[in-house]
Design an enzyme around this catalytic site. Structure first.
Site, short mmCIF file in Angstrom:
data_model
loop_
_atom_site.label_atom_id
_atom_site.label_comp_id
_atom_site.label_asym_id
_atom_site.label_seq_id
_atom_site.Cartn_x
_atom_site.Cartn_y
_atom_site.Cartn_z
N LYS A 36 -57.03 -28.67 8.23
CA LYS A 36 -55.90 -27.78 8.49
C LYS A 36 -54.96 -27.83 7.29
O LYS A 36 -54.52 -28.92 6.89
CB LYS A 36 -55.16 -28.20 9.77
CG LYS A 36 -55.98 -28.02 11.04
CD LYS A 36 -55.24 -28.54 12.26
CE LYS A 36 -56.07 -28.32 13.53
NZ LYS A 36 -55.45 -28.96 14.71
N LYS A 41 -60.29 -27.87 25.51
CA LYS A 41 -59.34 -28.96 25.73
C LYS A 41 -59.71 -29.60 27.07
O LYS A 41 -60.05 -28.89 28.03
CB LYS A 41 -57.91 -28.43 25.77
CG LYS A 41 -57.45 -27.76 24.48
CD LYS A 41 -57.34 -28.74 23.32
CE LYS A 41 -56.77 -28.07 22.08
NZ LYS A 41 -56.61 -29.02 20.96
#
Length: 372
Positions: free
Chosen positions: A260, A161
Site C-alpha cells: 500500500k 473480512k
C-alpha cells in the site's frame, strides 16, 4: 520542479454502506486530498489514506493534517526538490508518518509526470495496460447478494473480512456462490500465538491466501505458521518500509506482500520493495484503503509494475461511492481495470463536487524559499 504551493483539504465522503472489519467501522470516509501546484499551472494530486480513528495504524487524518502543516511541508519548502524521488530522503529526518509523507510524494509524482507530458505509469516503468481486480467484502456486507453482483463483474479474487472462530462459516457461505473462485481472508492481526492450531485447521479450505493473521510486529509467528500450512501467508500491516520487506523475506515470514503506497510512504519505497520482490521472484499485489478516485488512480498505476501479478484491491469507484470526486470513475470489466493513459495519474478531478465535500483546507506557500 518549479513548485508554487500546496493545498491540503479534508474531504468527507459517505460510503454507500458501512465498511466493517474486526478492528473498526467506517461510515464516512474522511480523507486528505493534496494538490501540488507549479508556476505554470500544472497540478498534481495525492491522497492521504489515514483513517479518522487509529484502528489500522497510529496515523489519523488529524495527525496527518498537523504533520503536513507543521513539519512535512516546511521541510519541503526549505529544500530543493528537482525530482519526486528526492522526497523520501528529504523527509528522512521526520520519523514515521508514512501516510502523510506518501500523500505529498504521490502528488509530486503526478505533477512531475504532467510536467513531462507522460503517463505516470510509463515514468515508473509499468508494464501492464490492464490490471486484475479483486474485491473486499466487509463484515457488514450481505455476502449472498453482493457476491453475486461482483461475480457478474468478473472480479478475479475475493477478500473476506472475518471474525475469529467464524472463518469457515463465512468462507463456506461465499463459496456457495463463487464455487472455486479465489477466496482469501484478512486477519487484520487479530490472532494470537495460541491460535496457531486453529489457523492450521483452516488449511483444507483451499484459500488463495491468509492476510496478516498475527500482529504487525510479529515476523516470528508468521514464519512459524507458514511452515505449518500449505496456504500462502501474506503480510500487510507488517510491511511499513523496504527494510521490513527485506527482513520478512530473509526470515521466510511470507509468500507475498500487500503493498500500500500510504503504508510504506510512497512510490520510492514501493519501488524498492518491488525490486526486492523481483530478485526473490515473489508475487505482489496492491491493497486498498477506501480511497477516492485519486488514491485509486495511484493504486492502479502501482499495480502496473511487473511484479504485481496477483489481483489487487482495485474495485471500481461505484463499489464505495454514489459519486466519486473524479469525472471518469474507475470501472471493472471482465475483472480488469484499465491503467490510465493520460499524463500523470490520468484522471480529471471534479472540483465542484470536491469543494462541496471539503470540511476544511489550508494553502501552504512553497515558493518563498525554494530556488527551483
Amino acid at each position: 520542479m518549479n513548485l508554487k504551493d500546496v493545498v491540503v483539504r479534508q474531504v468527507a465522503m459517505k460510503l454507500k454502506q458501512p465498511f466493517q472489519t474486526a478492528n473498526g467501522l467506517v461510515v464516512t470516509r474522511d480523507t486528505l486530498i493534496i494538490e501540488a501546484y507549479d508556476h505554470d499551472g500544472y497540478v498534481g494530486y495525492g491522497e492521504c489514506v489515514a483513517f479518522a480513528d487509529p484502528f489500522y495504524t497510529p496515523e489519523t487524518t488529524t495527525t496527518a493534517w498537523d504533520m503536513l502543516k507543521h513539519f512535512i511541508l516546511p521541510v519541503i519548502q526549505k529544500s530543493r526538490i528537482d525530482h519526486p524521488n528526492q522526497v523520501h530522503d528529504t523527509l528522512s529526518s521526520i520519523q514515521g508518518h508514512q501516510m502523510a509523507k506518501a500523500s505529498i510524494e504521490t502528488a509530486l509524482w503526478d505533477l512531475y509526470a504532467k510536467q513531462q507530458g507522460m503517463p505516470l505509469k510509463d515514468i515508473l516503468g509499468g508494464v501492464y495496460d490492464h490490471v486484475e481486480s479483486g474485491v473486499v467484502l466487509s463484515l457488514s456486507d450481505d455476502l449472498s447478494s453482493q457476491v453475486k453482483h461482483y461475480k457478474k463483474k468478473g472480479y478475479k479474487r475475493y477478500k473476506l473480512k472475518v471474525q475469529k472462530g467464524q472463518e469457515r462459516e463465512t468462507i463456506d457461505k461465499a463459496r456457495q456462490v463463487l464455487g472455486d473462485a479465489p477466496i482469501m481472508f484478512d486477519g487484520n492481526g487479530i490472532y494470537e500465538p495460541e491460535d496457531m492450531l486453529h489457523l492450521t485447521k483452516l488449511d483444507d479450505l483451499d484459500l488463495h491466501m491468509i492476510e496478516q493473521p498475527f500482529r504487525q510486529d510479529d515476523f516470528f509467528y508468521h514464519h512459524q505458521l507458514r511452515k505449518e500450512m500449505k496456504t500462502k501467508i501474506c503480510l500487510d500491516e507488517s510491511i511499513q518500509s523496504e527494510h521490513d520487506a527485506f527482513q520478512a523475506m530473509e526470515l521466510g515470514a511470507a509468500d507475498t506482500f500487500n503493498v500500500k503506497l500510504g503504508r510504506v510512504g510512497g512510490y520510492h519505497v514501493a519501488q524498492m520493495i518491488h525490486h526486492y520482490a523481483k530478485v526473490a521472484n515473489m508475487p505482489l499485489w496492491c491493497g486498498g484503503m477506501l480511497e477516492t478516485g485519486i488514491g485509486r488512480a495511484h493504486n492502479v498505476i502501482l499495480a502496473s509494475l511487473e511484479q504485481f501479478t496477483l489481483p489487487g484491491d482495485l474495485s471500481e469507484s461505484e463499489r464505495y461511492w454514489e459519486q466519486d470526486i473524479i469525472k471518469q470513475p474507475f470501472k471493472v470489466k471482465n475483472g480488469l481495470v484499465q491503467v490510465p493513459t493520460k499524463p500523470g495519474i490520468g484522471v480529471t478531478v471534479d472540483h465542484k463536487l470536491m469543494d462541496k465535500l471539503t470540511v476544511r483546507q489550508f494553502t501552504f506557500d512553497l515558493a518563498t524559499t525554494q530556488q527551483l
